[in-house]
Design a protein around this motif. Structure first.
Motif, PDB file in Angstrom:
ATOM      1  N   LEU A 288       0.793  -1.106  -0.069  1.00 25.64           N
ATOM      2  CA  LEU A 288      -0.111  -0.151   0.067  1.00 25.64           C
ATOM      3  C   LEU A 288       0.962   1.326  -0.102  1.00 25.64           C
ATOM      4  CD1 LEU A 288      -2.731   1.441   0.359  1.00 25.64           C
ATOM      5  CD2 LEU A 288      -2.500   1.226   2.711  1.00 25.64           C
ATOM      6  N   LYS A 289       0.669   2.094  -1.088  1.00 19.26           N
ATOM      7  CA  LYS A 289       1.409   3.505  -0.873  1.00 19.26           C
ATOM      8  C   LYS A 289       0.484   4.509  -0.765  1.00 19.26           C
ATOM      9  CE  LYS A 289       2.701   5.291  -4.858  1.00 19.26           C
ATOM     10  NZ  LYS A 289       3.383   5.661  -6.169  1.00 19.26           N
ATOM     11  N   LEU A 290       1.140   5.392   0.324  1.00 21.90           N
ATOM     12  CA  LEU A 290       0.399   6.596   0.683  1.00 21.90           C
ATOM     13  C   LEU A 290       1.284   7.779   0.131  1.00 21.90           C
ATOM     14  CD1 LEU A 290      -0.184   5.722   4.593  1.00 21.90           C
ATOM     15  CD2 LEU A 290      -1.708   5.218   2.644  1.00 21.90           C
ATOM     16  N   ARG A 291       0.471   8.544  -0.779  1.00 23.63           N
ATOM     17  CA  ARG A 291       1.222   9.740  -1.249  1.00 23.63           C
ATOM     18  C   ARG A 291       0.253  10.899  -0.434  1.00 23.63           C
ATOM     19  NH1 ARG A 291       2.125  10.103  -7.764  1.00 23.63           N
ATOM     20  NH2 ARG A 291       3.990   8.906  -6.911  1.00 23.63           N
ATOM     21  N   LEU A 292       1.125  11.753   0.030  1.00 21.77           N
ATOM     22  CA  LEU A 292       0.688  12.951   0.921  1.00 21.77           C
ATOM     23  C   LEU A 292       1.125  14.018  -0.098  1.00 21.77           C
ATOM     24  CD1 LEU A 292       1.947  10.560   2.871  1.00 21.77           C
ATOM     25  CD2 LEU A 292       1.001  12.352   4.663  1.00 21.77           C
ATOM     26  N   ILE A 293      -0.074  14.718  -0.254  1.00 24.55           N
ATOM     27  CA  ILE A 293       0.241  16.120  -1.233  1.00 24.55           C
ATOM     28  C   ILE A 293      -0.113  17.436  -0.441  1.00 24.55           C
ATOM     29  CG2 ILE A 293      -0.425  17.045  -3.629  1.00 24.55           C
ATOM     30  CD1 ILE A 293      -1.025  14.071  -4.371  1.00 24.55           C
ATOM     31  N   GLY A 294       0.737  18.458  -0.614  1.00 24.61           N
ATOM     32  CA  GLY A 294       0.469  19.628  -0.236  1.00 24.61           C
ATOM     33  C   GLY A 294       0.638  19.617   1.388  1.00 24.61           C
ATOM     34  N   VAL A 295       0.213  20.842   1.786  1.00 23.02           N
ATOM     35  CA  VAL A 295       0.129  21.140   3.194  1.00 23.02           C
ATOM     36  C   VAL A 295      -0.600  22.408   3.576  1.00 23.02           C
ATOM     37  CG1 VAL A 295       2.248  22.806   2.909  1.00 23.02           C
ATOM     38  CG2 VAL A 295       1.927  21.876   5.141  1.00 23.02           C
ATOM     39  N   HIS A 296      -1.446  22.215   4.824  1.00 27.29           N
ATOM     40  CA  HIS A 296      -2.198  23.144   5.296  1.00 27.29           C
ATOM     41  C   HIS A 296      -1.310  24.019   5.987  1.00 27.29           C
ATOM     42  CE1 HIS A 296      -6.297  21.807   3.892  1.00 27.29           C
ATOM     43  NE2 HIS A 296      -5.960  20.602   4.018  1.00 27.29           N
ATOM     44  N   CYS A 297      -1.259  25.405   5.768  1.00 23.92           N
ATOM     45  CA  CYS A 297      -0.326  26.523   6.405  1.00 23.92           C
ATOM     46  C   CYS A 297      -1.062  27.090   7.559  1.00 23.92           C
ATOM     47  CB  CYS A 297      -0.074  27.430   5.424  1.00 23.92           C
ATOM     48  SG  CYS A 297       1.041  26.852   4.050  1.00 23.92           S
ATOM     49  N   ASN A 298      -0.555  27.137   8.573  1.00 19.92           N
ATOM     50  CA  ASN A 298      -0.979  27.652  10.013  1.00 19.92           C
ATOM     51  C   ASN A 298       0.085  28.113  10.591  1.00 19.92           C
ATOM     52  OD1 ASN A 298      -0.324  25.502  11.645  1.00 19.92           O
ATOM     53  ND2 ASN A 298      -1.490  24.336  10.538  1.00 19.92           N
ATOM     54  N   GLU A 299      -0.261  29.192  11.710  1.00 18.76           N
ATOM     55  CA  GLU A 299       0.756  29.581  12.444  1.00 18.76           C
ATOM     56  C   GLU A 299       1.668  28.671  13.223  1.00 18.76           C
ATOM     57  OE1 GLU A 299      -3.071  29.695  14.694  1.00 18.76           O
ATOM     58  OE2 GLU A 299      -2.243  30.173  12.628  1.00 18.76           O
ATOM     59  N   LEU A 300       1.318  27.396  13.517  1.00 22.84           N
ATOM     60  CA  LEU A 300       2.017  26.608  14.347  1.00 22.84           C
ATOM     61  C   LEU A 300       2.867  25.668  13.239  1.00 22.84           C
ATOM     62  CD1 LEU A 300      -0.954  25.114  16.594  1.00 22.84           C
ATOM     63  CD2 LEU A 300       0.678  27.024  16.965  1.00 22.84           C
TER      64      LEU A 300
ATOM     65  N   SER B 148       5.501  26.268  10.867  1.00 19.63           N
ATOM     66  CA  SER B 148       6.516  27.389  10.550  1.00 19.63           C
ATOM     67  C   SER B 148       7.358  26.592   9.613  1.00 19.63           C
ATOM     68  CB  SER B 148       7.221  28.014  11.685  1.00 19.63           C
ATOM     69  OG  SER B 148       7.940  27.273  12.409  1.00 19.63           O
ATOM     70  N   THR B 149       7.786  25.239   9.818  1.00 19.26           N
ATOM     71  CA  THR B 149       8.653  24.692   8.925  1.00 19.26           C
ATOM     72  C   THR B 149       8.020  23.740   7.851  1.00 19.26           C
ATOM     73  OG1 THR B 149       8.273  22.567  10.526  1.00 19.26           O
ATOM     74  CG2 THR B 149      10.059  24.121  11.178  1.00 19.26           C
ATOM     75  N   GLN B 150       6.682  24.305   7.710  1.00 18.28           N
ATOM     76  CA  GLN B 150       6.030  23.426   6.225  1.00 18.28           C
ATOM     77  C   GLN B 150       6.331  22.083   6.283  1.00 18.28           C
ATOM     78  OE1 GLN B 150       4.202  25.531   4.144  1.00 18.28           O
ATOM     79  NE2 GLN B 150       4.563  26.776   5.778  1.00 18.28           N
ATOM     80  N   GLN B 151       5.901  21.564   7.478  1.00 19.96           N
ATOM     81  CA  GLN B 151       6.168  19.838   7.453  1.00 19.96           C
ATOM     82  C   GLN B 151       4.792  19.354   7.605  1.00 19.96           C
ATOM     83  OE1 GLN B 151       8.867  20.063  11.212  1.00 19.96           O
ATOM     84  NE2 GLN B 151       9.588  18.204  10.221  1.00 19.96           N
ATOM     85  N   ILE B 152       4.592  18.004   7.245  1.00 19.90           N
ATOM     86  CA  ILE B 152       3.230  17.219   7.326  1.00 19.90           C
ATOM     87  C   ILE B 152       3.557  16.058   8.264  1.00 19.90           C
ATOM     88  CG2 ILE B 152       2.384  18.229   5.295  1.00 19.90           C
ATOM     89  CD1 ILE B 152       3.114  15.527   3.921  1.00 19.90           C
ATOM     90  N   ALA B 153       2.761  15.581   8.702  1.00 19.54           N
ATOM     91  CA  ALA B 153       2.639  14.371   9.506  1.00 19.54           C
ATOM     92  C   ALA B 153       1.375  13.341   9.363  1.00 19.54           C
ATOM     93  CB  ALA B 153       2.987  14.839  10.965  1.00 19.54           C
ATOM     94  N   LEU B 154       1.876  12.311   9.757  1.00 16.94           N
ATOM     95  CA  LEU B 154       0.893  11.167   9.991  1.00 16.94           C
ATOM     96  C   LEU B 154       0.906  10.086  11.236  1.00 16.94           C
ATOM     97  CD1 LEU B 154      -1.515  10.043   8.014  1.00 16.94           C
ATOM     98  CD2 LEU B 154       0.047   8.484   7.155  1.00 16.94           C
TER      99      LEU B 154
END
Length: 907
Positions: free
Chosen positions: A127-139, A141-147
């Motif tokens: 199973l491949k998970l492709r995570l696209i984009g990022v929801h920007c917010n003030e918390l 600041s490093t433009q990371q995404i997580a699961l």
């Protein structure tokens, strides 16, 4: 039965060293999850999971981070039991779909989103998970995404299943629980909602108890099975508490506060041992064979859900450890008995239960005290912990840990028995909540108000019961007996403020208690006590919330809301000020949701039947207001709403037929081609005929002796109004007697009224009489097709085969209008359980074809004021059947109508 499919992460395009992708391999309260690299500058991230064995996949669950949120996650599946794809290219995988994630701004980034995606049964190994984009917010600041976690539910493929064809596999469906309609799981522990928030050792015990329960049911040991079920429920609650303790221990280790971590470890072991002992888990497991006492009722499981032991606080743990050092012989005894002597205290942070596309609060990070604070026995007796830094912010964990212990307070007052602490499961009110509830706190006290603001629904129910008791116990002369008591106006205003919060509660039991308290407020407390202005203020606060609940999808919720609104309307002071009916008699727009419009019209109809039609223009129950509401309701797209609107118009027509006909199109043959108007005018004709017959009976039964009896003008006018529905008696009365001239005037007036009623349909009666005199002809009421003769079989064959306005149901072969096909498949057809309404285009779609339907080009948003043709999937512009006739009967009309083409060939 679906179960958890174990997997390992074999590839990740990037990762944060502190949050590697291998964290996704396990589930538990202390799991960190995967996080992308800091400022990687890449908008797409791939993660590949390899199943331990080839499996058939039914559902995929994703738990997102609270503020490091990707815009969407694509799901790709690959089946290759022998080898793994060398690169994460899409050519090796089959695309299943994608999941869009919310930005989480509405929860202030304090909750996590759980998405459960049900897929058609597919076999796969990767199973491949492709995570696209990022929801920007003030918390972020490093433009990371997580699961945080991934869970795959399915079944292992057996050797025989590996040789089966894909066509046979695709024809199979996922196992469904008939009781709930959800995916049937082999164990509740396999759900991500369960495994992420319950401590691992408790999960192991629950799995074993589930197996024992299945065996007990097969052996018909039902008392034993009941105990196992109750024990598993209690263990889940305890496991969630142990999970929070484990999370606090991990955070203490990260902060290198090893003294606090040691206390948390001892706290977990003490509480786990007490829970297992009190619930008799070892006895229920029957590791050494069947036990007869398990088939007999016992005290702990006699009253339903068993009670859990008190959770030991850090004070108790520190005190027990200190005594263990001073008296090693009694250390084990003290560690075992310490929690059992306390009164049960429930943690203020509720268990985290996540549902699909829903958000729940995350626990705050605890700041644990040092062991040195517990070394003194006196400090443990004080019931609170000192903070090292008094200026540091406090959180819910610290507030709870520093709360005084009820048992120790009672020891100082004589060692008497003390009930459970009323603040046991409630968080203290913050400043904003105290400002909002300032008046209720002044009237009812902070203890009752805190129940309404508690996170535990049992506390909110208790608060509503106490408020209802308070309202019932108030007497009429309360102000005279106690000059310091709050006035009835303040009591009503305070109760309305608390009930406004309670009626919006999502828990049904709380809403049920809230509606009952609302009825007590308006039917028992308000009459004779509260001023009219205050009553109006209370209704304005509660009525909008109840109206919103009356459109809830749950039948028991909207029925209860309707009953509560009608109970409020029955209050004398509410009825005198006309506070409810004007809100119900507003016009119903075509865009109003079906359930909400249905509830409003049903309640309005009930008010008309109970209170009658009024002449007060502010009442909302005048003939004009009701006719306006009814005329707007008959144009609603939903048939049940139109039916209720028709009944309201009929009630008004009995009182003022001229006003109703004035607001409808002219009653002629063209208007009667519309099925809706034809049915409505037919009912009007029946009422006119009944009115004629009543007038004739009054005229024929009258005699001179009865007419010469003395009567008042009011009685005569009332008699004629009740019989004819029109005020005809004003010119009949002469000086208190009805004379012979009056009788003649009455006869003439009767003839004129009968003539006016018979001419209400204008020229339609004349046309029908001329038609009867000519040669009989068969006409289709839908498409206008005609045929000379009187054979009804020709008309039936026309309906069955060729009428372009009709069609056959693909499931039950019933002939019905094309416009009603979608509604028939959902609500009336024998196969209605297999169909659902598309949320995008509102068409009726078979459940097995729903995902394919949403990928079609014709599945698009429905325009306002239009309907969707089920044959060609084009938009049909209303109003009503005029648009349908233009679409179905015109030369360039519906291209998907087979009957239209057949009709051309037959012609």
């Amino acid at each position: 039965m679906a179960k958890k499919i174990p997997f390992n992460v074999v590839f990740a395009s990037d990762e944060d060293p502190g949050f590697p992708a291998s964290e996704l391999n396990t589930h538990g309260p202390t799991v960190h999850g995967w996080r992308s690299a800091v400022d990687s500058g890449v908008s797409t991230h791939d993660i590949i999971l390899r199943f331990h064995q080839p499996a058939k996949i039914y559902r995929i669950q994703l738990l997102a981070h609270q503020y490091l949120i990707p815009e969407k996650v694509e799901l790709w599946l690959h089946y290759s039991p022998k080898s793994m794809p060398s690169t994460p290219s899409s050519q090796y995988f089959d695309f299943l779909g994608f999941v869009a994630l919310a930005d989480n701004a509405n929860t202030n980034y304090k909750s996590r989103e759980l998405q459960s995606v049900t897929v058609n049964p597919r076999r796969g190994t990767h199973l491949k998970l492709r995570l696209i984009g990022v929801h920007c917010n003030e918390l972020n600041s490093t433009q990371q995404i997580a699961l945080i976690a991934v869970n795959v539910l399915g079944e292992d493929l057996e050797t025989a299943a590996l040789n089966e064809g894909d066509e046979h596999l695709a024809s199979e469906s996922a196992p469904i629980d008939t009781a709930t309609g959800e995916l049937a799981l082999a164990s509740i522990c396999d759900d991500l909602l369960f495994s992420m928030y319950v401590e691992e050792s408790i999960v192991h015990y629950i799995r074993e108890l589930e197996q024992r329960k299945i065996k007990a049911v097969s052996m018909e040991r039902f008392e034993y099975a009941r105990k196992l079920k109750l024990c598993m429920t209690a263990l889940r609650t305890a496991g969630e508490r142990l999970g929070r303790y484990a999370l606090a221990k991990r955070q203490a280790v990260q902060q290198e506060d090893f003294s606090a971590a040691k206390l948390r470890k001892e706290q977990i072991e003490m509480y786990r041992a007490c829970v297992l002992k009190q619930l008799q888990v070892e006895q229920l497991l029957e590791n050494e064979g069947a036990l007869s006492q398990n088939d007999q009722s016992c005290e702990i499981y006699a009253g339903g859900k068993p009670s859990l032991p008190a959770a030991p606080s850090l004070q108790d743990v520190a005190h027990a450890l200190a005594e263990a050092v001073s008296n090693p012989k009694s250390s084990s005894v003290q560690l075992e008995k310490s929690p059992s002597h306390e009164v049960a205290i429930v943690a203020p942070v509720a268990a985290l239960h996540l549902h699909a596309k829903s958000h729940d609060e995350l626990p705050q990070s605890p700041r644990l005290p040092m062991a040195s604070r517990h070394s003194s026995p006196m400090s443990s007796r004080q019931g609170s912990l000192r903070r090292r830094n008094k200026s540091a912010p406090r959180n819910s964990y610290e507030d709870y840990e520093e709360r005084a212990i009820p048992t120790l307070r009672q020891e100082c007052q004589g060692n008497a028995l003390l009930e459970a602490d009323p603040n046991r499961s409630r968080s203290r009110l913050n400043d904003r909540e105290r400002r909002q509830a300032a008046l209720p706190i002044l009237v009812f006290g902070s203890e009752l108000v805190e129940l309404f603001y508690s996170r535990q629904f049992q506390d909110r129910e208790d608060g509503l019961v106490r408020l209802r008791s308070f309202l019932k116990e108030q007497e009429t002369d309360e102000a005279a007996s106690n000059e310091h008591a709050a006035s009835p106006n303040k009591v009503a205003r305070s109760a309305a403020l608390l009930l406004h919060r309670a009626v919006r509660d999502a828990v049904y039991s709380v809403f049920n208690q809230a509606t009952e308290t609302v009825r007590v407020l308006f039917l028992e407390y308000v009459p004779g006590r509260v001023s009219p202005n205050e009553v109006a203020r209370c209704v304005d606060r509660l009525l909008p919330e109840l109206l919103a609940k009356s459109g809830d999808p749950s039948a028991r919720l909207h029925t209860l809301a309707q009953h509560t609104i009608l109970s409020i309307a029955a209050c004398p002071q509410v009825a005198e000020q006309h506070l409810v009916a004007p809100a119900l008699s507003r016009s119903v727009g075509s865009g109003t949701h079906q359930r909400l419009a249905m509830s409003r019209l049903q309640m309005l109809e009930q008010l008309v039947n109970t209170q009658g039609i009024s002449t007060d223009k502010h009442s909302g129950l005048t003939c004009r207001a009701l006719s306006d509401c009814g005329c707007s309701g008959i144009h609603h797209p939903a048939e049940p709403v139109r039916k209720v609107a028709e009944r309201i118009l009929l009630l008004v027509y009995k009182v003022n037929p001229r006003l109703v006909r004035k607001q409808l199109p002219p009653d002629d043959d063209i208007t009667r081609r519309n099925l809706l108007y034809r049915q409505l005018f037919t009912e009007f004709d029946k009422l006119d005929l009944e009115r004629k017959q009543e007038l004739l009976e009054v005229h024929n039964s009258g005699n001179d002796a009865e007419l010469m009896q003395p009567t008042t003008s009011t009685d005569a006018s009332r008699l004629l109004k009740s019989k004819s529905g029109m005020a005809l008696g004003a010119s009949v009365v002469d000086n208190g007697y009805v004379s012979c001239n009056g009788k003649q005037q009455y006869n003439e007036q009767l003839k004129r009224s009968m003539q006016s009623v018979s001419n209400s349909r204008k020229g339609s009666a004349t046309n029908s009489e001329s038609t009867e005199e000519t040669t009989p002809k068969i006409n289709c009421m839908f498409c206008g097709w005609s045929c000379p003769g009187s054979d009804a079989g020709q008309l039936d064959r026309h309906y069955w085969k060729t009428c372009p306005f009709l069609t056959k149901c693909p499931q039950c072969s019933q002939v019905l209008e094309v416009a009603a096909l979608n509604y028939h498949l959902i609500n009336e057809c024998e196969a209605k359980e297999s169909y659902v309404v598309c949320t995008r285009c509102t068409e009726s779609v078979h459940k097995q074809l729903y995902e394919l339907h949403q990928m079609e080009d014709f599945c698009r948003e429905l325009k306002t004021g239009a309907a969707r043709c089920p044959l060609c999937h084009d938009d049909v512009h209303l109003p009503l059947d005029g648009g349908w006739k233009l679409h179905l009967l015109s030369a360039g009309g519906c291209p998907g109508n087979i009957r239209k083409r057949n009709l051309k060939k037959s012609n």
